[in-house]
Scaffold this motif. Structure first.
Motif, PDB file in Angstrom:
ATOM      1  N   MET A 175       0.829  -1.201   0.000  1.00  0.00           N
ATOM      2  CA  MET A 175       0.000   0.000   0.000  1.00  0.00           C
ATOM      3  C   MET A 175       0.870   1.259   0.000  1.00  0.00           C
ATOM      4  SD  MET A 175      -3.112  -1.047  -0.169  1.00  0.00           S
ATOM      5  CE  MET A 175      -2.363  -2.280  -1.253  1.00  0.00           C
ATOM      6  N   ARG A 176       1.908   1.243   0.843  1.00  0.00           N
ATOM      7  CA  ARG A 176       2.779   2.414   0.921  1.00  0.00           C
ATOM      8  C   ARG A 176       3.537   2.635  -0.379  1.00  0.00           C
ATOM      9  NH1 ARG A 176       8.503   2.860   3.912  1.00  0.00           N
ATOM     10  NH2 ARG A 176       8.926   1.587   2.081  1.00  0.00           N
ATOM     11  N   GLN A 177       4.150   1.576  -0.917  1.00  0.00           N
ATOM     12  CA  GLN A 177       4.934   1.736  -2.139  1.00  0.00           C
ATOM     13  C   GLN A 177       4.059   2.090  -3.337  1.00  0.00           C
ATOM     14  OE1 GLN A 177       7.946   1.827  -0.148  1.00  0.00           O
ATOM     15  NE2 GLN A 177       8.406   1.758  -2.328  1.00  0.00           N
ATOM     16  N   GLY A 178       2.859   1.486  -3.368  1.00  0.00           N
ATOM     17  CA  GLY A 178       1.939   1.838  -4.448  1.00  0.00           C
ATOM     18  C   GLY A 178       1.582   3.313  -4.391  1.00  0.00           C
ATOM     19  N   ALA A 179       1.237   3.776  -3.183  1.00  0.00           N
ATOM     20  CA  ALA A 179       0.892   5.191  -3.008  1.00  0.00           C
ATOM     21  C   ALA A 179       2.107   6.082  -3.262  1.00  0.00           C
ATOM     22  CB  ALA A 179       0.354   5.429  -1.597  1.00  0.00           C
ATOM     23  N   ASN A 180       3.277   5.671  -2.733  1.00  0.00           N
ATOM     24  CA  ASN A 180       4.516   6.438  -2.941  1.00  0.00           C
ATOM     25  C   ASN A 180       4.786   6.677  -4.421  1.00  0.00           C
ATOM     26  OD1 ASN A 180       5.217   6.808  -0.288  1.00  0.00           O
ATOM     27  ND2 ASN A 180       6.940   5.396  -0.292  1.00  0.00           N
ATOM     28  N   SER A 181       4.841   5.579  -5.167  1.00  0.00           N
ATOM     29  CA  SER A 181       5.202   5.675  -6.585  1.00  0.00           C
ATOM     30  C   SER A 181       4.128   6.386  -7.387  1.00  0.00           C
ATOM     31  CB  SER A 181       5.461   4.277  -7.167  1.00  0.00           C
ATOM     32  OG  SER A 181       6.641   3.728  -6.630  1.00  0.00           O
ATOM     33  N   ALA A 182       2.861   6.119  -7.049  1.00  0.00           N
ATOM     34  CA  ALA A 182       1.777   6.786  -7.768  1.00  0.00           C
ATOM     35  C   ALA A 182       1.875   8.299  -7.598  1.00  0.00           C
ATOM     36  CB  ALA A 182       0.426   6.278  -7.261  1.00  0.00           C
ATOM     37  N   VAL A 183       2.043   8.750  -6.358  1.00  0.00           N
ATOM     38  CA  VAL A 183       2.113  10.191  -6.084  1.00  0.00           C
ATOM     39  C   VAL A 183       3.407  10.785  -6.624  1.00  0.00           C
ATOM     40  CG1 VAL A 183       2.257  11.935  -4.254  1.00  0.00           C
ATOM     41  CG2 VAL A 183       0.637  10.042  -4.053  1.00  0.00           C
ATOM     42  N   PHE A 225       5.703   9.660  -9.001  1.00  0.00           N
ATOM     43  CA  PHE A 225       5.851   9.676 -10.453  1.00  0.00           C
ATOM     44  C   PHE A 225       4.868  10.645 -11.106  1.00  0.00           C
ATOM     45  CE2 PHE A 225       8.120   5.477 -10.376  1.00  0.00           C
ATOM     46  CZ  PHE A 225       9.210   5.868 -11.135  1.00  0.00           C
ATOM     47  N   THR A 226       3.630  10.667 -10.621  1.00  0.00           N
ATOM     48  CA  THR A 226       2.635  11.558 -11.215  1.00  0.00           C
ATOM     49  C   THR A 226       3.022  13.013 -11.001  1.00  0.00           C
ATOM     50  OG1 THR A 226       0.885   9.927 -10.836  1.00  0.00           O
ATOM     51  CG2 THR A 226       0.192  12.186 -11.262  1.00  0.00           C
ATOM     52  N   THR A 227       3.450  13.342  -9.779  1.00  0.00           N
ATOM     53  CA  THR A 227       3.870  14.715  -9.490  1.00  0.00           C
ATOM     54  C   THR A 227       5.077  15.098 -10.336  1.00  0.00           C
ATOM     55  OG1 THR A 227       3.111  14.490  -7.196  1.00  0.00           O
ATOM     56  CG2 THR A 227       4.598  16.318  -7.677  1.00  0.00           C
ATOM     57  N   TYR A 228       6.094  14.216 -10.355  1.00  0.00           N
ATOM     58  CA  TYR A 228       7.315  14.517 -11.114  1.00  0.00           C
ATOM     59  C   TYR A 228       7.024  14.626 -12.613  1.00  0.00           C
ATOM     60  CZ  TYR A 228      11.958  14.004 -13.171  1.00  0.00           C
ATOM     61  OH  TYR A 228      13.099  14.183 -13.918  1.00  0.00           O
ATOM     62  N   THR A 229       6.289  13.654 -13.160  1.00  0.00           N
ATOM     63  CA  THR A 229       6.004  13.647 -14.596  1.00  0.00           C
ATOM     64  C   THR A 229       5.181  14.859 -15.005  1.00  0.00           C
ATOM     65  OG1 THR A 229       6.045  11.221 -14.631  1.00  0.00           O
ATOM     66  CG2 THR A 229       4.993  12.321 -16.496  1.00  0.00           C
ATOM     67  N   THR A 230       4.176  15.203 -14.182  1.00  0.00           N
ATOM     68  CA  THR A 230       3.332  16.359 -14.499  1.00  0.00           C
ATOM     69  C   THR A 230       4.142  17.651 -14.475  1.00  0.00           C
ATOM     70  OG1 THR A 230       1.405  15.238 -13.523  1.00  0.00           O
ATOM     71  CG2 THR A 230       1.262  17.626 -13.829  1.00  0.00           C
ATOM     72  N   LEU A 231       4.967  17.818 -13.435  1.00  0.00           N
ATOM     73  CA  LEU A 231       5.807  19.017 -13.344  1.00  0.00           C
ATOM     74  C   LEU A 231       6.829  19.073 -14.486  1.00  0.00           C
ATOM     75  CD1 LEU A 231       6.499  19.118  -9.485  1.00  0.00           C
ATOM     76  CD2 LEU A 231       5.066  20.696 -10.784  1.00  0.00           C
ATOM     77  N   LYS A 232       7.417  17.914 -14.808  1.00  0.00           N
ATOM     78  CA  LYS A 232       8.416  17.861 -15.875  1.00  0.00           C
ATOM     79  C   LYS A 232       7.791  18.238 -17.218  1.00  0.00           C
ATOM     80  CE  LYS A 232      11.664  14.700 -18.160  1.00  0.00           C
ATOM     81  NZ  LYS A 232      12.152  13.305 -18.256  1.00  0.00           N
ATOM     82  N   GLN A 233       6.593  17.701 -17.495  1.00  0.00           N
ATOM     83  CA  GLN A 233       5.924  18.023 -18.755  1.00  0.00           C
ATOM     84  C   GLN A 233       5.570  19.508 -18.826  1.00  0.00           C
ATOM     85  OE1 GLN A 233       2.618  15.287 -18.859  1.00  0.00           O
ATOM     86  NE2 GLN A 233       3.822  13.655 -19.804  1.00  0.00           N
ATOM     87  N   PHE A 234       5.180  20.069 -17.675  1.00  0.00           N
ATOM     88  CA  PHE A 234       4.855  21.499 -17.643  1.00  0.00           C
ATOM     89  C   PHE A 234       6.085  22.343 -17.945  1.00  0.00           C
ATOM     90  CE2 PHE A 234       4.791  25.492 -15.206  1.00  0.00           C
ATOM     91  CZ  PHE A 234       3.693  26.109 -15.789  1.00  0.00           C
TER      92      PHE A 234
END
Length: 289
Positions: free
Chosen positions: A167-175, A177-186
């Motif tokens: 649960m922790r790793q799933g939440a960790n990676s989901a949050v 990667f999504t935050t990093y990828t979204t910011l990087k694309q921006f």
């Protein structure tokens, strides 16, 4: 913008190297965070550092480090390879991966790394740290400790807390990667076409991703630590019983114990991992357009 595909072997090499470097550099913060989450006497980060330096010296802050370095290298390698794989599976007809699909890819990557890398290494690391605070520690290092745990508890002994780790790793990676990828694309959207982001920008984006991850997943981390402690079998029947006892006996704020050292670690680790990964991928030509 269609995502750029990393070659699996190169992604594994870059991820494992980044994970090993990050684990070693930030380990003292992980040690303090883990110690603060055990049941019993509450201690602040500074008090834990002072006590450890007084009784064990500087090497005391690295108790269990080898387990985390090995596990983190494997974890980061698995994470980046599986994240890229899930992104390919979830990409639309134009090869694009939106925030929602990136979240699912990160969730899958986190759960994959939890099963294959994180749970065994985290369990061993936690038991080594827990054992090190005893007057007469029973484990003499990574190999001896691992062997002793398996002899005493079987293979299930190094898979304690699998559910909260997933649960922790799933939440960790989901949050993360999504935050990093979204910011990087921006940021890339505001840059010139073909321009490579400098390491300072990559480090900053990774640090922000780490900051967001800490506050959203901290309760899962506390439950994970308790379930992997030496006293877990005697105190908790399962993950939900552990969460219930913490909530009823210690209060809701106990779920955010260790936030400061974990925040320091994940902000640093986010910056280090993504920066090292991006630079190694670039150096070995591991990214396909």
């Amino acid at each position: 913008m269609p995502f750029q595909k990393e070659k699996p072997l190169h992604s594994l090499i870059a991820g494992a190297t980044a994970g090993a470097i990050e684990a070693f550099v930030t380990y003292p913060t992980e040690f303090v965070k883990t110690r603060s989450q055990f049941s019993g006497k509450k201690q602040g980060p500074i008090a834990i550092v002072k006590e450890t330096l007084k009784t064990r010296g500087i090497t005391g802050l690295y108790s269990g480090c080898s387990a985390l370095v090995v596990g983190n290298a494997l974890k980061a390698g698995v994470r980046f390879v599986s994240y890229d794989h899930y992104k390919q599976m979830l990409a639309d007809s134009e090869g694009k991966v939106g925030p929602g699909r990136s979240l699912l890819a990160g969730l899958g990557a986190g759960m994959t790394e939890a099963i294959f890398a994180v749970t065994p290494s985290e369990t061993i690391k936690t038991k080594l740290i827990d054992d090190a605070k005893r007057p007469d520690p029973q484990y003499r290092g990574l190999l001896h400790g691992t062997g002793a745990i398996i002899r005493q508890e079987g293979l299930s002994g190094i898979y304690r807390g699998l559910f909260p780790v997933m649960m922790r790793q799933g939440a960790n990676s989901a949050v993360r990667f999504t935050t990093y990828t979204t910011l990087k694309q921006f940021v890339q959207g505001t840059a010139r076409p073909g321009q490579t982001l400098p390491s300072t920008i990559t480090f900053t984006l990774g640090g922000i991703a780490g900051l967001v991850t800490v506050y959203t997943t901290m309760p899962l981390d506390v439950i994970k630590t308790r379930m992997q402690s030496l006293e877990a079998r005697a105190q908790y029947r399962n993950t939900f019983h552990c969460a219930y006892r913490i909530f009823t006996e210690e209060g809701v704020l106990r779920f955010w114990t260790g936030t400061t050292p974990r925040l320091a670690r994940l902000v640093l680790s986010g910056g280090i991992v993504f920066t090292v990964y991006e630079n190694i991928i670039k150096a070995i030509g591991g990214r396909e357009p």
